[in-house]
Each structure stands twice: as C-alpha cells, then as structure tokens.
Design a protein around this motif. Sequence first.
Motif, short mmCIF file in Angstrom:
data_model
loop_
_atom_site.label_atom_id
_atom_site.label_comp_id
_atom_site.label_asym_id
_atom_site.label_seq_id
_atom_site.Cartn_x
_atom_site.Cartn_y
_atom_site.Cartn_z
N PHE A 1 -12.34 -1.99 -5.78
CA PHE A 1 -12.28 -0.63 -6.31
C PHE A 1 -10.90 -0.01 -6.04
N ILE A 2 -10.43 -0.14 -4.79
CA ILE A 2 -9.10 0.38 -4.44
C ILE A 2 -8.03 -0.33 -5.26
N ALA A 3 -8.17 -1.67 -5.38
CA ALA A 3 -7.17 -2.45 -6.10
C ALA A 3 -7.11 -2.03 -7.56
N VAL A 4 -8.28 -1.85 -8.19
CA VAL A 4 -8.31 -1.44 -9.60
C VAL A 4 -7.61 -0.08 -9.76
N PHE A 5 -7.93 0.84 -8.86
CA PHE A 5 -7.37 2.17 -9.02
C PHE A 5 -5.95 2.30 -8.46
N SER A 6 -5.39 1.16 -8.01
CA SER A 6 -3.97 1.21 -7.63
C SER A 6 -3.12 1.10 -8.90
N PHE A 7 -3.78 0.77 -10.03
CA PHE A 7 -3.04 0.61 -11.28
C PHE A 7 -3.19 1.81 -12.20
N THR A 8 -3.44 2.96 -11.63
CA THR A 8 -3.48 4.16 -12.44
C THR A 8 -2.79 5.28 -11.66
N GLU A 9 -2.29 6.28 -12.38
CA GLU A 9 -1.48 7.28 -11.69
C GLU A 9 -2.29 8.37 -11.02
N SER A 10 -3.54 8.49 -11.40
CA SER A 10 -4.35 9.63 -10.97
C SER A 10 -4.28 9.87 -9.46
N LYS A 11 -4.13 11.13 -9.08
CA LYS A 11 -4.10 11.50 -7.66
C LYS A 11 -5.49 11.31 -7.05
N VAL A 12 -6.52 11.60 -7.87
CA VAL A 12 -7.89 11.52 -7.38
C VAL A 12 -8.43 10.12 -7.61
#
Lengths: 268, 255
Positions: free
Chosen positions: A23-34
């Motif tokens: 989950f963390i890895a996937v969302f490391s590829f988007t700019e969103s602060k949240v």
Amino acid sequence: MKRFFAQCYIWLLLVVLYAPIVFIAVFSFTESKVLGNWTGFSTKLYTNLFTGDMQGSGSLMSAIQNTLLIALVAASISTLIGTIAAIGIHNMKGRGKQAITFLNNIPMLNPDIITGVSLFLLFVFLHISQGYTTVILAHITFCTPYVVLSVLPKLTQMNPNIYEAALDLGATPFYALRKVLLPILKPGMVSGFILAFTMSLDDFAVTFFTRGTIGLDTLSTYIYTDARKGGLTPELRPMITILFVGILALLIIINLRKARAAEKANAK
Amino acid sequence: MTKRSTWALPYAIFLVLFVALPLILIMFYAFRDAGGDFTFGNFVKFFTDKDAIETFALSLEVAIENTGICILLGYPAAWILANKKLNKSAVTIVLFIMPMWINALMRTLATAELFNVLGFQLGKGTLLAGMVYDYLPFMIYPIYNILEKMDKSYAEAASDLGATPWQVFWKVQVPLSMPGVISGIMMVFMPTVSTFAISEFLTNNKIKLFGTIIQENINSGMWNYGAALSLVMLVIIGITSLLQDSKKNLNEGRV
C-alpha cells in the motif's frame, strides 16, 4: 489437495502481512499529500527525496547520516571489544566465566525500554550530558553480546593444537594470533558485525532515551516525531519503499546462493 | 593460552559499568523520592493509582492475546513451511523472515496508515491486529527452525507403530517442537509487554500501554516513578524468562 490448502494458507497470510507495505509502495508513486488519495502516477516524491526538494529534507538527510554513522561506529567497536572478550571468555573457567556470560546475556534478554531507561539513569547519575557519545555507548552495550555469541562457537570448534603448533614452529604470539587465530574467527566476526549493524539500524527505544535534548535524530526517532506531528511526510513513502525492496532483494539473493551452495554440496 | 583469560577483563569492566550498574540504578531510583531520600512512595503510588494498574493489566492482556494469536496463526504456517511435501519454495520462508529486518516503527506506521485509510476505528482491535502484524514473523521463525531440523524418523516410527497422523502430530511433533514455541513466546511476549511507540501509532494515542507510561514519566523528569515502573516491568520479564529456563531444564532432563 492438502498441498493446495497449505499453499493457500501461506499465501493468504503473506498477502495480509504485506498489504501495508504494498500500500505504501503503491502510493509512493503519486503526489498526493494525503495517503490513500490517488492523484495520478508521478515519480515526484522520488525526485524530491533525492534532490532534497522537500520540507524538512535537511533533517531527514542528517537523520539518515546519523543512523548509518552510529551503526557503523557502534558495530565496529562492538566487533573489536566482542572478539577480544570472546577470546578471553573462552580461556576462562568456573565462577568468573559464569558471571561474565550471565552479564553478557542481560542486554539480549532485556526489553529495549529497560535498556534505554537504565542507561538514561546511568548517564543522569554520572552527570554525563547526552548526545552522540551516549547513543554510541548505548548501542555498543546492546550490540557487543551478539558479537561475543557469534565468535565464541568458532573458538570452541577450533583445534587448540593449531595455535600451539604455530608457536612451536617459531611464530611469535602476535604472529600466530594474526595468521592462525584471526582467519578462524573471521566468519564469526563478520556475522557478529552484520548482526550488530542491523541491531543498531533497527533500534528506536534505546536511542530515544539516550540521545538527550540536543536534537539528535536517527531515522527511527525522526519517523516517530514526524508521525506524531500528524501523518507521515509524503517523501517517507518512497524511502520506505526503497529500503524495503533493497532488503528483500538482498535476502533473496543470499538465500538462493545458500540453497545453491547446499545443493552443490549434496551433489558431491 | 592460559594468560588469555585476562583479555576478557576490559569487557567485564564494561559490562559492570553499562549493564550491571544501570540496573542497580533502576532499583536505586525506584526507592528514592525526588529529594533523594529512601521511600516506598513510588510503589504505593503505582499500586493505588487505578489508571496505572488498569494500564498495566491491559498491557499484560494485550501481550498474552497477541502471543496466543501469533501461536495459532504461526504454528500452522511454520509447519507447512518446514514440510517439504507441502512447500518446495525457498522464497516463501524468506518472505516470512524479511519483516524482521525492517524497522518495526516503519512497518507499524504503514499498518496504521492502511487501517486508517480502510476506515477502521483505531482502538484495541487495530492495536492487536497491528501487533500480530509486527510479531508474527518472530513466532514463525523459531518454530520453523526447530521443525525443519527435527528428525523425521520419529514421526515415521510413530506411524509404523500404528499412530494415526493426528496422533503423530499431537504426541510426537508438537512436544518435540516445544522449545521453538517457547523461544517464539519469548520473542513475541517480551517486546509486546514493553512496547511504547507502536501502541501510540496503532491507536492514535487513544490507548496507553505500560511502556508509554514509563516513557512519559522519564521524559517529564519523574525519574523515580519511572524507575519504579521499570522495576515492575523487570519483575514481569524476570518471571517470563524463569519460565523459559525451567522448561529448558525439563526438556534437557527428558532427553
């Protein structure tokens, strides 16, 4: 059929265990602060992490440096002290040996928080101001026992006559130590060093109690403070991902090599 | 080689200074008031403080529950991983061990964030789930290790003598793997009962565990009370490790 269910159980467990990291890895590829809010693919967080173009990047970088520096110094000193101590302990007998082995076991059995609090009280009692030195001393305290326990088996397995033979053949004690004893102990020292290094990298509680108030941060204490301030700094996501993938690759390579070596040995 | 025994001397001094003395200091500070006079006050304060006792009980409860769940989930996993017929891949065991190499704070943070995004109410449920996440590998690994090294001929002998597979499992394999289970218990129970940062992340500071109280007291300058609480924790740890020792002797006695 049995095998199918067994595999299902194993993989189900793994999927659940790894869900947070993925989950963390996937969302490391988007700019969103949240976290959990997908705003399109982007490697901006990675670029930010490496170019230092982020809020508080200076303190994150210095935290990473501190972590590595402390681990390197603590593991090196622990390896030195631990190896010398192991040679001594190996040659001891009776009560003295029992006492030192008992004391050596304590830091490994003690929970981190107890080690941390007790060392904190020591430094307070001795009026030593806390900072780098106290953190390194504390890390040496909980790392050295692992080195001692890695080196001792090499000494017990060693044939004592080899060393005596070197002396009989005219080697000075120091020369025999360097050319005979050291090569035998080396594998134990290496695994002791690696253990000590990773223990030090991983530590949070002991560092937390012995770092004083000079603003010294390691990666763990940085993350702790950062998360308590309300949410993870977005740039920590790519960092966690990189660390994770790196360690995973390393462990798989080591283990596959080991398995291959074992197969070769079996083939012979 | 005889003179070599003196080589242990520097480390012996180091151990006295950095291991023995600090532990003695915990006792020293625990029985002093802020002015430095001898007192039982810190312990009276703890045992009469309802909140502190409740936190203490909750910490023990969470640690026991976590250890129990880890055994229930971890034993079958270790058993499958160690069984060549059920698991041929060398990579799966690495996948189970690897989390042990990753900083616990990072893993916990990732777990807490995931729970948050999934909309779970952070509280006792997420605390326990997060703890299982963190400590399951530490239960699987020692059990796997002992099962893997176990001599298969014991199980074969038992079934040759007419035991059902179920009996072989419960009467032969489980007792032989007990040392692994016990070291698993030590590796899970001890860190859980003494944790502090992890519980804060997983409950968003809603639930305090015993470790958090120790940390708060030490950080706010209440060293004496903090030391007294640490001493209480040391007693718990001491009792747990005695359990391990007695079991070890029992096993050695049997063999």
